[in-house]
Design a protein around this motif. Sequence first.
Motif, PDB file in Angstrom:
ATOM      1  N   ALA A  18      23.557  21.524 -78.699  1.00 33.48           N
ATOM      2  CA  ALA A  18      23.959  21.541 -77.295  1.00 33.48           C
ATOM      3  C   ALA A  18      23.142  20.548 -76.484  1.00 33.48           C
ATOM      4  O   ALA A  18      23.669  19.892 -75.587  1.00 33.48           O
ATOM      5  CB  ALA A  18      23.818  22.940 -76.721  1.00 33.48           C
ATOM      6  N   GLN A  19      21.870  20.417 -76.794  1.00 38.53           N
ATOM      7  CA  GLN A  19      21.034  19.484 -76.054  1.00 38.53           C
ATOM      8  C   GLN A  19      21.400  18.045 -76.366  1.00 38.53           C
ATOM      9  O   GLN A  19      21.246  17.165 -75.529  1.00 38.53           O
ATOM     10  CB  GLN A  19      19.566  19.724 -76.383  1.00 38.53           C
ATOM     11  N   SER A  24      26.582  17.121 -72.328  1.00 42.48           N
ATOM     12  CA  SER A  24      25.369  17.399 -71.556  1.00 42.48           C
ATOM     13  C   SER A  24      24.723  16.094 -71.077  1.00 42.48           C
ATOM     14  O   SER A  24      24.191  16.035 -69.969  1.00 42.48           O
ATOM     15  CB  SER A  24      24.384  18.225 -72.365  1.00 42.48           C
ATOM     16  N   THR A  25      24.792  15.048 -71.886  1.00 42.98           N
ATOM     17  CA  THR A  25      24.266  13.755 -71.469  1.00 42.98           C
ATOM     18  C   THR A  25      25.067  13.207 -70.296  1.00 42.98           C
ATOM     19  O   THR A  25      24.508  12.731 -69.312  1.00 42.98           O
ATOM     20  CB  THR A  25      24.308  12.752 -72.637  1.00 42.98           C
ATOM     21  N   GLY A  28      24.366  15.207 -67.138  1.00 44.90           N
ATOM     22  CA  GLY A  28      23.048  14.844 -66.625  1.00 44.90           C
ATOM     23  C   GLY A  28      23.077  13.532 -65.860  1.00 44.90           C
ATOM     24  O   GLY A  28      22.460  13.396 -64.798  1.00 44.90           O
TER      25      GLY A  28
END
Length: 87
Positions: A18-19, A24-25, A28
């Motif tokens: 997930a990170q 997520s990128t 962000g």
Amino acid sequence: MKYSTTDEPELSDLSAKAQNSRLSTFLGKVVLSVIAVPCGGYLLGRLLERLWPGEISWSITLLLLGLMVGLIYLWLWMKRDRASLGE
């Protein structure tokens, strides 16, 4: 059908995936470009208005400038990312 413990992914593996995900990128970068940069410009503008009061609204000017810079940065990042994917 029961799954064995080897078939189930571990929680730490899911967290790492997930990170490192593209979503997520992307989110962000959007938050940084569209929210953080204009807010920084607004805060800097408020400081300039306290130091040099006048007819120019520094907070609105720097807010819009920060939004423009953030959107251009996001557009260039997306363009570069698309080129790296080979599309």
